[in-house]
Enzyme design. Structure first.
Site, PDB file in Angstrom:
ATOM      1  N   GLN A   1       0.840  -1.196   0.000  1.00 44.65           N
ATOM      2  CA  GLN A   1       0.000   0.000   0.000  1.00 44.65           C
ATOM      3  C   GLN A   1       0.876   1.247   0.000  1.00 44.65           C
ATOM      4  OE1 GLN A   1      -2.811   0.105   3.294  1.00 44.65           O
ATOM      5  NE2 GLN A   1      -2.584   2.283   3.450  1.00 44.65           N
TER       6      GLN A   1
ATOM      7  N   SER B   1       0.918   6.524   2.873  1.00 41.24           N
ATOM      8  CA  SER B   1       1.578   7.506   3.747  1.00 41.24           C
ATOM      9  C   SER B   1       2.842   8.063   3.108  1.00 41.24           C
ATOM     10  CB  SER B   1       1.961   6.849   5.072  1.00 41.24           C
ATOM     11  OG  SER B   1       0.827   6.461   5.779  1.00 41.24           O
TER      12      SER B   1
ATOM     13  N   SER C   1       4.598  -1.857   4.330  1.00 42.10           N
ATOM     14  CA  SER C   1       4.856  -3.270   4.605  1.00 42.10           C
ATOM     15  C   SER C   1       4.891  -4.028   3.294  1.00 42.10           C
ATOM     16  CB  SER C   1       3.755  -3.906   5.465  1.00 42.10           C
ATOM     17  OG  SER C   1       3.177  -2.971   6.309  1.00 42.10           O
TER      18      SER C   1
ATOM     19  N   GLU D   1      -9.277  -1.582   6.335  1.00 40.33           N
ATOM     20  CA  GLU D   1      -8.083  -1.784   7.147  1.00 40.33           C
ATOM     21  C   GLU D   1      -8.455  -1.886   8.616  1.00 40.33           C
ATOM     22  OE1 GLU D   1      -5.229   1.439   7.081  1.00 40.33           O
ATOM     23  OE2 GLU D   1      -3.678   0.139   7.898  1.00 40.33           O
TER      24      GLU D   1
ATOM     25  N   GLU E   1      -5.525   9.223  18.171  1.00 36.94           N
ATOM     26  CA  GLU E   1      -6.159  10.542  18.196  1.00 36.94           C
ATOM     27  C   GLU E   1      -7.109  10.713  17.006  1.00 36.94           C
ATOM     28  OE1 GLU E   1      -2.894   9.933  18.825  1.00 36.94           O
ATOM     29  OE2 GLU E   1      -3.204  10.258  20.970  1.00 36.94           O
TER      30      GLU E   1
END
Lengths: 363, 390
Positions: free
Chosen positions: B109, B112, B144, B227, B360
């Site tokens: 994936q 990020s 990953s 996910e 958060e």
């Protein structure tokens, strides 16, 4: 794995109880009643018991009950907790009824199930299911003498199921409350009363002796602790819902306070804790209904839901700010109920200690 | 017996798992529609309810049926497959789903970036149209399986002149492209489970786009929801998580016990059991419909309990808690946490409240989508991405 969702029948039951309570027992009425000489709403109790038939949920049909299970009782308790309704359901329809059922009574149960009579269990309200059999009342020549402190729902009970020690050991008796001395306690929880019970050579009806008496008492306390978790869940849900509503309508600094992460993160955590409380409470009710995995399920639910209810009430008070600190706001009714219930039928610590034995994690 | 159970039984009779070639077995399972039964016919499924999948998986596991390599599952099964199914063309279903299921092709994936973590929509990797292709330049991180992957799901910026959520598109990226460079990213445990991925003029055919140009954010939401459910909705036995490891240590080492640790252990046990029941309830509730934001709560609680239990474990060890098993830099494709030492678990679980949505951000999601609380005021919603401060 037990069924953790609500069935359609359970949802219908919830809706009818909630409708009745919102109509007959809004918090303003509950608050107004707290300082009168009638802290219990016995007219409401009569309606719940007779018209909705809720007093006899656990009682088999052949004894005049509904033949339902702990799952349905849990749903009723969730709603009663949500409304902090001042009725003796826990003492009569849960604790006394469970003790009588376990002891094989066929005399008083039909009366309780029909809503003609109200009873409670004569133990100190903090007693845990694994506590040693109480020895504060003794039996001599068929007469009971002794004192039991802080008995729940005793104020409005006509009968009390009393554990006592006779010549041959544990006994369970049904005693008429009118023959005893009842001293009310000024309670932290204004919506649920406790009283001391004093027996001075009172005659009782013997229900069970020896192991049968011990087992009946333990069964009643286990059922009570597992189902009290449902009431604590309902209480926590009310605290969460009302605080979320308040955070949407209260403006400070030109914004709804619910838009501040300092507020919303606490509410998110409370929602997560309440969701978990729901899962543990459902698991306990299912375990009590099926008889499988009762010990662990009840101990987990009791330990978890007690603390979540207190957390929810404390968070509700804090996040309401000043208004939550006032007598005219209902949150203190919930705080008192939550904190008292945390001690009731075994504190979280007592339930964890019981768990340690059950799951082989010794000290 | 349900129709589905009968189908599984018939399949197993026709394809005995014992001694079967794993790839051939998994291909046949896919072709029979028993890969993920809630997918449509032809895409590895039978159009059955989502909840039916659990029983099918259990039946195959009970029969000792071959499974795809673990590396194929996390991203491929959990995130790529549902996204390809929802937004892919028939041609894309045909090309990608079967080798994804069999594990012949591992997925990773590419979401990020160093400058876009919680605020994923601000990502800067650019995709520029060039004929039938897109040319992609940028840098991704925390990937990953990148060093084992054949394909990646990729979000890139196709229009920097519009607000950040509107200028994204979603692609399937060929990890064998010459412009893809993968470097291990060493983490605090000493290992490198993750990678940095550098994309230099990587060519992605427009036929490998998922969803419309500019709708990449919407597509990515599907991936991210799955996910969180992949992490949170897994049914586990009592003491199935890290608490089971701590409980075993407690039972086997009476000499380590203290009264204070005893009460902490019991509190953690209750908390872990409550989470297990919560996840089980979520699993039962998934019987109908799509995964909802409730999965976020399970993920949040999972991070909290894992960190608390592993911290407890290190303390329980006493002197042994001072040691660490091995700082050697490795690139594992799977990590069996239970077989590692408490120090490793202590460090690794620190990532649980960061990866897959920080705790958060998860609290924001719960507060806004479950409780309906208002959003924080946003200064970037109507600003072209290129004009945002950074």
């Amino acid at each position: 794995m037990s069924e953790l969702l609500y069935s359609e029948v359970e949802n219908d039951l919830r809706a009818s109880v909630r409708d009745l309570l919102s109509d007959r027992s809004p918090w303003t009425a509950v608050l107004a009643r707290t300082e009168t000489d009638q802290p219990y709403d016995l007219a409401l109790w009569r309606t719940l018991a007779t018209e909705l038939g809720l007093a006899g949920l656990l009682v088999p049909e052949e004894l005049g009950g509904a033949g339902a299970s702990a799952r349905e009782v849990a749903v009723v308790l969730e709603e009663l907790g949500r409304a902090v309704a001042p009725v003796p359901f826990l003492g009569s329809a849960v604790l006394a009824t469970s003790a009588l059922l376990a002891a094989g009574d066929a005399e008083l149960l039909p009366e309780l199930a029909a809503g003609n009579r109200t009873a409670t269990l004569g133990v100190t309200y903090t007693t845990a299911p694994n506590a040693v059999f109480p020895a504060s009342v003794h039996v001599h020549n068929g007469r009971l003498t002794g004192r039991i402190g802080s008995v729940v729902d005793l104020d409005v009970a006509e009968f009390v199921v009393v554990p006592a020690v006779g010549a041959a050991g544990p006994e369970l008796h049904v005693v008429e409350v009118s023959s005893a001395r009842v001293t009310p306690v000024v309670p932290l929880d204004l919506t649920r009363r406790i009283s001391h019970l004093e027996l001075d050579g009172v005659s009782g009806r013997l229900l069970a002796t020896g192991d049968a008496a011990e087992q009946a008492l333990r069964s009643a306390l286990t059922t009570g602790a597992g189902l009290l978790a449902a009431e604590q869940l309902g209480l926590a849900q009310w605290c969460l819902d009302s605080t979320v509503d308040y955070a949407k309508t209260r403006y400070q600094f030109g914004r709804q306070i619910g838009s501040f992460q300092a507020i919303k993160h606490r509410l998110a955590d409370l929602w997560a804790a309440t969701s978990s409380a729901l899962a543990t409470s459902r698991a306990a009710a299912s375990a009590l209904a099926t008889g499988e995995d009762v010990g662990v399920s009840v101990a987990v639910a009791a330990a978890y839901c007690s603390d979540v209810a207190v957390l929810a009430a404390e968070e509700a008070l804090q996040l309401h700010g000043g208004i939550g600190m006032t007598w005219e706001h209902p949150v203190h009714l919930y705080l008192g109920r939550a904190k008292s219930s945390q001690l009731a039928l075994g504190s979280p610590e007592r339930h964890r200690a019981a768990l340690a034995t059950l799951i082989d994690l010794p000290a | 017996m349900t129709d589905l159970a009968a189908k599984v039984e018939a399949f197993l009779a026709e394809h005995p798992p014992a001694g079967a070639d794993p790839i051939e077995f998994l291909r046949a399972r896919f072709d029979a529609g028993l890969a993920w039964v809630h997918f449509p016919v032809g895409a590895g499924g039978l159009g059955a309810p989502r909840a039916a999948q659990f029983a099918v998986d259990e039946a195959f596991a009970a029969a000792g049926a071959p499974e795809a390599v673990p590396a194929a599952k996390v991203i491929g099964y959990g995130m790529a497959a549902p996204t390809i199914l929802t937004f892919g063309t028939p041609e894309q279903h045909e090309r990608f789903l079967r080798p994804l299921f069999t594990g012949e092709e591992v997925w990773c994936q590419l979401f990020s970036e160093p400058g876009a973590g919680s605020d994923l929509a601000t990502l800067a990797t650019r995709a520029v149209r060039d004929g039938d292709d897109w040319v992609v330049d940028g840098q991704k991180v925390w990937t990953s399986f990148a060093h084992a992957a054949r394909w990646a799901i990729l979000v890139a910026r196709t229009d920097p002149t519009v607000p950040k959520h509107q200028g994204l598109s979603y692609f399937i990226c060929d990890m064998n492209d010459a412009g893809v460079q993968v470097r291990p990213l060493r983490q605090i445990t000493g290992e490198a489970e993750f990678n940095e991925v550098f994309l230099n003029a990587v060519r992605v055919p427009d036929a490998h786009r998922l969803g419309a140009v500019g709708e990449g954010w919407k597509v990515a939401q599907t991936t991210l929801m799955n996910e969180r459910v992949a992490i949170g909705a897994h049914a586990a036995p009592r003491e199935g998580g890290l608490i089971g490891v701590a409980a075993r240590t407690w039972r086997e080492h009476p000499e380590l016990r203290t009264p204070g640790l005893h009460d902490r252990l019991l509190r953690l046990w209750v908390q872990a059991e409550a989470l297990r029941l919560t996840s089980e309830r979520l699993r039962q509730g998934l019987a109908v419909g799509q995964p909802g934001p409730e999965g976020s709560a399970a993920k949040l609680a999972f991070a909290t309990i894992n960190q608390a239990v592993s911290g407890f474990e290190v303390e329980l060890q006493g002197e042994q808690g001072l040691a660490y098993e091995d700082w050697t830099m490795r690139r594992p494709l799977e990590t069996d946490w239970a077989s590692r030492d408490p120090g490793f678990r202590y460090l690794r679980t620190k990532g649980n409240s960061i990866e897959g949505g920080t705790s958060e951000i998860l609290r924001n999601i719960i507060a806004e989508r479950v409780l309906g609380l208002p959003r924080e005021p946003r200064s970037d919603a109507d600003v072209a991405w290129k004009d945002l401060p950074r």
